[in-house]
Scaffold this motif. Structure first.
Motif, PDB file in Angstrom:
ATOM      1  N   VAL A 118      -5.111  -6.141  16.674  1.00 41.60           N
ATOM      2  CA  VAL A 118      -6.279  -6.836  17.037  1.00 41.60           C
ATOM      3  C   VAL A 118      -7.535  -6.033  17.679  1.00 41.60           C
ATOM      4  CG1 VAL A 118      -5.276  -9.116  17.597  1.00 41.60           C
ATOM      5  CG2 VAL A 118      -5.497  -7.685  19.432  1.00 41.60           C
ATOM      6  N   ALA A 119      -8.797  -6.413  17.919  1.00 40.27           N
ATOM      7  CA  ALA A 119      -9.506  -5.695  18.909  1.00 40.27           C
ATOM      8  C   ALA A 119      -9.088  -5.720  20.301  1.00 40.27           C
ATOM      9  CB  ALA A 119     -10.870  -6.116  18.675  1.00 40.27           C
ATOM     10  N   PRO A 120      -9.344  -4.510  20.905  1.00 35.40           N
ATOM     11  CA  PRO A 120      -8.736  -4.412  22.467  1.00 35.40           C
ATOM     12  C   PRO A 120      -8.948  -5.828  23.022  1.00 35.40           C
ATOM     13  CG  PRO A 120      -9.358  -2.357  21.683  1.00 35.40           C
ATOM     14  CD  PRO A 120      -9.781  -3.147  20.508  1.00 35.40           C
ATOM     15  N   GLY A 121     -10.069  -6.022  23.096  1.00 34.61           N
ATOM     16  CA  GLY A 121     -10.801  -7.444  24.005  1.00 34.61           C
ATOM     17  C   GLY A 121     -10.161  -8.802  23.356  1.00 34.61           C
ATOM     18  N   ARG A 122      -9.322  -8.728  22.280  1.00 38.25           N
ATOM     19  CA  ARG A 122      -8.607  -9.938  21.942  1.00 38.25           C
ATOM     20  C   ARG A 122      -7.093  -9.815  22.478  1.00 38.25           C
ATOM     21  NH1 ARG A 122     -11.182 -13.644  18.780  1.00 38.25           N
ATOM     22  NH2 ARG A 122      -9.109 -14.442  18.317  1.00 38.25           N
ATOM     23  N   GLN A 123      -6.651  -8.605  22.775  1.00 36.35           N
ATOM     24  CA  GLN A 123      -5.165  -8.579  23.028  1.00 36.35           C
ATOM     25  C   GLN A 123      -4.917  -9.588  24.078  1.00 36.35           C
ATOM     26  OE1 GLN A 123      -3.905  -4.777  24.706  1.00 36.35           O
ATOM     27  NE2 GLN A 123      -2.177  -4.891  23.124  1.00 36.35           N
ATOM     28  N   GLY A 124      -3.597 -10.218  23.968  1.00 32.92           N
ATOM     29  CA  GLY A 124      -3.238 -11.059  24.756  1.00 32.92           C
ATOM     30  C   GLY A 124      -3.673 -12.480  24.561  1.00 32.92           C
ATOM     31  N   ARG A 125      -4.506 -12.732  23.805  1.00 37.01           N
ATOM     32  CA  ARG A 125      -4.973 -14.307  23.603  1.00 37.01           C
ATOM     33  C   ARG A 125      -3.930 -14.913  23.135  1.00 37.01           C
ATOM     34  NH1 ARG A 125     -11.305 -14.121  21.744  1.00 37.01           N
ATOM     35  NH2 ARG A 125     -12.140 -12.576  23.102  1.00 37.01           N
ATOM     36  N   SER A 126      -4.039 -16.562  23.085  1.00 34.39           N
ATOM     37  CA  SER A 126      -3.053 -17.324  22.375  1.00 34.39           C
ATOM     38  C   SER A 126      -3.165 -17.390  21.072  1.00 34.39           C
ATOM     39  CB  SER A 126      -3.560 -18.672  22.961  1.00 34.39           C
ATOM     40  OG  SER A 126      -2.792 -19.729  22.354  1.00 34.39           O
ATOM     41  N   LEU A 127      -1.949 -17.715  20.610  1.00 38.48           N
ATOM     42  CA  LEU A 127      -2.053 -17.876  19.194  1.00 38.48           C
ATOM     43  C   LEU A 127      -3.061 -19.024  18.535  1.00 38.48           C
ATOM     44  CD1 LEU A 127      -0.460 -17.454  16.253  1.00 38.48           C
ATOM     45  CD2 LEU A 127       1.151 -19.104  17.183  1.00 38.48           C
ATOM     46  N   ASP A 128      -3.348 -19.695  19.476  1.00 40.99           N
ATOM     47  CA  ASP A 128      -4.459 -20.911  19.101  1.00 40.99           C
ATOM     48  C   ASP A 128      -5.696 -20.344  18.764  1.00 40.99           C
ATOM     49  OD1 ASP A 128      -2.698 -22.965  19.246  1.00 40.99           O
ATOM     50  OD2 ASP A 128      -2.984 -23.166  21.303  1.00 40.99           O
ATOM     51  N   ASP A 129      -5.884 -19.063  19.328  1.00 40.21           N
ATOM     52  CA  ASP A 129      -7.074 -18.344  19.132  1.00 40.21           C
ATOM     53  C   ASP A 129      -7.391 -17.679  17.782  1.00 40.21           C
ATOM     54  OD1 ASP A 129      -8.427 -19.115  21.523  1.00 40.21           O
ATOM     55  OD2 ASP A 129      -7.282 -17.728  22.703  1.00 40.21           O
ATOM     56  N   VAL A 130      -6.105 -17.637  17.034  1.00 42.19           N
ATOM     57  CA  VAL A 130      -6.162 -16.992  15.690  1.00 42.19           C
ATOM     58  C   VAL A 130      -6.220 -17.939  14.546  1.00 42.19           C
ATOM     59  CG1 VAL A 130      -4.792 -15.425  14.102  1.00 42.19           C
ATOM     60  CG2 VAL A 130      -4.311 -15.188  16.475  1.00 42.19           C
ATOM     61  N   ARG A 131      -7.699 -17.746  14.018  1.00 42.37           N
ATOM     62  CA  ARG A 131      -7.949 -18.803  13.086  1.00 42.37           C
ATOM     63  C   ARG A 131      -7.998 -18.210  11.633  1.00 42.37           C
ATOM     64  NH1 ARG A 131      -7.504 -23.739  14.990  1.00 42.37           N
ATOM     65  NH2 ARG A 131      -8.256 -23.944  17.007  1.00 42.37           N
ATOM     66  N   ARG A 132      -8.213 -16.519  11.776  1.00 42.27           N
ATOM     67  CA  ARG A 132      -8.439 -15.929  10.302  1.00 42.27           C
ATOM     68  C   ARG A 132      -7.422 -14.507  10.730  1.00 42.27           C
ATOM     69  NH1 ARG A 132     -14.547 -15.672   8.522  1.00 42.27           N
ATOM     70  NH2 ARG A 132     -13.466 -14.721   6.630  1.00 42.27           N
ATOM     71  N   LEU A 133      -6.912 -14.376   9.426  1.00 39.74           N
ATOM     72  CA  LEU A 133      -6.185 -13.147   9.326  1.00 39.74           C
ATOM     73  C   LEU A 133      -6.357 -12.361   8.066  1.00 39.74           C
ATOM     74  CD1 LEU A 133      -2.252 -14.044  10.539  1.00 39.74           C
ATOM     75  CD2 LEU A 133      -3.890 -12.399  11.731  1.00 39.74           C
ATOM     76  N   SER A 134      -6.500 -11.127   8.316  1.00 36.80           N
ATOM     77  CA  SER A 134      -6.782 -10.141   7.225  1.00 36.80           C
ATOM     78  C   SER A 134      -5.186  -9.860   6.837  1.00 36.80           C
ATOM     79  CB  SER A 134      -7.418  -8.873   7.724  1.00 36.80           C
ATOM     80  OG  SER A 134      -8.711  -9.051   8.220  1.00 36.80           O
TER      81      SER A 134
END
Length: 272
Positions: A118-134
């Motif tokens: 992930v982008a460094p600013g997104r590291q540590g966020r909840s799985l609920d914040d993952v909506r789209r994956l490459s």
């Protein structure tokens, strides 16, 4: 461009004047999967995997040919006998497609971790914040299946790692799912964007091992296992040289080496 040529290796023959028996190893035609394997400008199969298999061939008096195929083609070729071995493989992969096949697997050659960068600013966020994956075509994001099936996570497929990383860097998606060592190697050494994406260990990820498999030559798989045991120091040196297991079992997985060195020095200074 995907390689289509056959990569040949003439191994050392143990008996002078004798012809070594030739076997075909089916390998993945991903254009970039360094440091595990890649294809050079001439379409030759290179990297850690090639060196280990070359060393086995030389040690055993065999000649190996490397045949690049897609993941789907590899399994079909193994089933039909078009190839003698498949590398990499795992007893945990494509189990439904392997139904009815008798496959023999070697001991683990090298360990890996697949996960989300992930982008460094997104590291540590909840799985609920993952909506789209490459994701690269043909990959299965382990640990995300339920959310994908329910529509909570949408997958954006790419043809290869380069395209996927570009997509993730633009933050068109919330992260990129891939082999962590390979993606980090690409960002550090090829894209020259170290730290632009970082592994998030708090998100679901998978640990596993690469194996050599065969349906027709269990005796050679057993010989390969003996080679891994007898030449363990040589294989370990190749792992260190190619950094295929770099920081795999530490808190530093996915960090560029200069940052690991810096953190280790800081930790040493802070010790009483």
């Amino acid at each position: 461009m995907k390689p289509v040529r056959l990569c040949l290796l003439s191994a050392i023959v143990l008996t002078p004047g004798a012809l070594a028996q030739t076997y075909v190893v089916g390998v993945e035609n991903l254009p970039f999967y360094a440091p595990h394997y890649h294809y050079d400008a001439q379409g030759e199969y290179r990297g850690f995997a090639r060196e280990v298999l070359d060393a086995f061939a030389a040690d055993s008096g065999l000649t190996l040919q490397y045949k690049p195929l897609s993941a789907v083609q590899l399994l079909s070729a193994l089933r039909s006998g078009e190839i003698d071995f498949k590398y990499p493989d795992s007893p945990h992969w494509a189990q439904a497609q392997k139904a009815g096949m008798t496959l023999h697997y070697s001991q683990a050659v090298v360990d890996y971790v697949d996960g989300v960068l992930v982008a460094p600013g997104r590291q540590g966020r909840s799985l609920d914040d993952v909506r789209r994956l490459s994701l690269v075509q043909g990959w299965t994001p382990r640990g995300y299946e339920q959310r994908i099936d329910s529509g909570q996570i949408r997958l954006d497929y790419s043809d290869d790692l380069r395209q996927m990383i570009r997509q993730a860097l633009k933050q068109d998606t919330d992260g990129a799912y891939f082999n962590v060592v390979v993606a980090t190697h690409y960002l550090d050494n090829i894209r020259a964007r170290p730290g632009a994406l970082v592994f998030d260990p708090k998100l679901p990820h998978t640990r596993g091992s690469f194996h050599l498999s065969s349906s027709r030559h269990p005796q050679l798989v057993a010989r390969f296992d003996r080679f891994l045991g007898e030449r363990a120091a040589q294989v370990a040196a190749l792992k260190d040289q190619y950094r295929v297991e770099a920081n795999l079992n530490s808190e530093y997985l996915g960090l560029e080496q200069w940052k690991v060195d810096f953190l280790e020095r800081r930790k040493a200074r802070n010790q009483p």
